[in-house]
Design a protein around this motif. Sequence first.
Motif, short mmCIF file in Angstrom:
data_model
loop_
_atom_site.label_atom_id
_atom_site.label_comp_id
_atom_site.label_asym_id
_atom_site.label_seq_id
_atom_site.Cartn_x
_atom_site.Cartn_y
_atom_site.Cartn_z
N TYR A 198 2.42 -10.27 9.57
CA TYR A 198 2.53 -9.09 10.42
C TYR A 198 1.17 -8.40 10.49
CZ TYR A 198 7.71 -8.90 10.34
OH TYR A 198 9.04 -9.15 10.50
N ASN A 199 0.92 -7.72 11.60
CA ASN A 199 -0.31 -6.93 11.72
C ASN A 199 -0.05 -5.53 11.18
OD1 ASN A 199 -2.94 -6.26 12.32
ND2 ASN A 199 -2.53 -5.82 14.47
N ASP A 200 0.21 -5.46 9.90
CA ASP A 200 0.47 -4.19 9.22
C ASP A 200 -0.05 -4.31 7.80
OD1 ASP A 200 2.21 -2.39 7.36
OD2 ASP A 200 2.53 -1.56 9.36
N GLY A 201 -0.88 -3.37 7.38
CA GLY A 201 -1.53 -3.49 6.09
C GLY A 201 -0.59 -3.42 4.91
N ILE A 202 0.59 -2.81 5.07
CA ILE A 202 1.55 -2.72 3.98
C ILE A 202 2.56 -3.86 4.05
CG2 ILE A 202 3.35 -1.30 2.92
CD1 ILE A 202 1.83 1.16 3.95
N ASN A 203 3.25 -3.97 5.15
CA ASN A 203 4.23 -5.05 5.35
C ASN A 203 3.57 -6.18 6.12
OD1 ASN A 203 6.44 -3.52 4.18
ND2 ASN A 203 6.35 -2.26 6.03
N TYR A 204 2.74 -6.94 5.42
CA TYR A 204 1.89 -7.92 6.09
C TYR A 204 2.47 -9.33 6.07
CZ TYR A 204 0.48 -8.69 1.24
OH TYR A 204 0.48 -8.93 -0.11
N LEU A 205 3.60 -9.55 5.37
CA LEU A 205 4.23 -10.86 5.31
C LEU A 205 5.68 -10.78 5.80
CD1 LEU A 205 3.11 -12.20 1.80
CD2 LEU A 205 2.03 -12.63 4.02
N THR A 206 6.14 -11.84 6.44
CA THR A 206 7.56 -11.93 6.79
C THR A 206 8.37 -12.53 5.66
OG1 THR A 206 7.32 -14.13 7.82
CG2 THR A 206 6.96 -12.22 9.23
N LYS A 207 7.72 -12.99 4.61
CA LYS A 207 8.41 -13.52 3.43
C LYS A 207 9.20 -12.41 2.76
CE LYS A 207 6.38 -14.20 -0.60
NZ LYS A 207 7.39 -13.67 -1.57
N GLN A 208 10.45 -12.71 2.39
CA GLN A 208 11.28 -11.75 1.68
C GLN A 208 10.90 -11.72 0.20
OE1 GLN A 208 13.40 -9.69 3.43
NE2 GLN A 208 12.32 -10.74 5.10
N PRO A 209 11.13 -10.59 -0.49
CA PRO A 209 10.72 -10.48 -1.89
C PRO A 209 11.31 -11.54 -2.80
CG PRO A 209 11.26 -8.32 -1.01
CD PRO A 209 11.67 -9.31 0.03
N ASP A 210 12.52 -12.03 -2.49
CA ASP A 210 13.15 -13.02 -3.37
C ASP A 210 12.77 -14.45 -3.00
OD1 ASP A 210 14.56 -12.89 -0.95
OD2 ASP A 210 16.40 -13.62 -1.88
N GLU A 211 11.99 -14.64 -1.95
CA GLU A 211 11.60 -15.98 -1.52
C GLU A 211 10.33 -16.43 -2.22
OE1 GLU A 211 13.20 -16.73 2.97
OE2 GLU A 211 11.48 -15.39 2.78
N ILE A 212 10.23 -17.75 -2.43
CA ILE A 212 9.03 -18.37 -2.97
C ILE A 212 8.42 -19.25 -1.90
CG2 ILE A 212 8.09 -19.94 -4.72
CD1 ILE A 212 10.43 -19.17 -6.53
N LEU A 213 7.14 -19.08 -1.64
CA LEU A 213 6.42 -20.02 -0.78
C LEU A 213 6.22 -21.29 -1.60
CD1 LEU A 213 4.80 -20.91 1.69
CD2 LEU A 213 2.82 -19.67 0.75
N THR A 214 6.98 -22.34 -1.28
CA THR A 214 6.97 -23.53 -2.12
C THR A 214 6.02 -24.62 -1.63
OG1 THR A 214 8.92 -24.33 -0.92
CG2 THR A 214 9.30 -23.18 -3.00
#
Length: 334
Positions: A198-214
């Motif tokens: 995302y183009n937002d300095g705070i919420n910059y990822l679409t990954k959810q907190p419980d997800e792991i980039l595997t």
Amino acid sequence: MLRLPTFTYRQPTTLRDALAMKADAGPEGSYVAGGTDLYPNMKRRQQEPRTVISLMGIPELKAVGRSGGQAVGELEIGACITLTDLSGRPPVRQSAYHAVAEAAELVSTPLLRNMGTLGGNLCLDTRCNYYDQSYEWRKAIDFCMKKDGAICWVAPSSPRCWAVSSSDVAPVMVAIGAEYVLTSATGERVVPAARFYYNDGINYLTKQPDEILTAVRLPAPNGWDAVYHKLRRRGSFDFPVLGVAAWAKWDGGNVAAARIVLGGVASYPQEVPEAGAALNGTALTDDAIAAAAEAAYRPSKPMDNTDFDLSWRKQMTQVYVKRALEELRSRRSP
């Protein structure tokens, strides 16, 4: 001296265990791989997890190869492969994926690349002159919007945070059309690299907190090439103040499709569609390269959130896009 706060450290050996530990820890839990981003942030009290869950003991997160569920020719790379290992792997360096290896090799210093991982660089926290300071420094300015405060000091009247994306590998992944594999307790999903940010300095990822980039899936090498160029003050250690990833798919001697992605100028890797469109159907002539560089220059809006003068950084967008495209052309020439 900046010290780490007290926390519980967990070392799972399977994805299932890691996900279960995160569920138990809740919002106060955080995943860590090499720790080259998280631990300095914890020392500055930018992030304060009570439980830290290491992913480095999970073997499948370091695998490199092809699996039956992928398209023919795709390469899958585990997210916990170190940047040093990634940059030296023959399947990456000695192939169409060499831009990925080159970007990984430009991250920081050898010591940090030995610890830092592919997934960590792709999920790198956004940075800012007003945010990446000690707790006492930030407290003296009444903090900032990204952590503990209410004002973005880069643009005080802005309703959003303008911390900048400083990943070297992410712009390349967006440019080549890579896909990210995200795993949670409910299953697995695959997200195009461009939709991960995302183009937002705070919420910059679409990954959810419980997800792991595997894992990361690189597309089959079917006539495309890519390069990455980085601007920084020193030839080592520094984060990019500008990154340019250029991708082109060739049809004979002409460009059938192209993408230009900028790093270090926004809170996400910023693709400039107009720049890619200026190259379509051309042989990367001087005029086409100049048109693409001009197109990339217009939306590039660096702000007072990192190193160097703003206007000079903007001018360098043209210079570095031109250099990247000239390199693509030189490699295509007989």
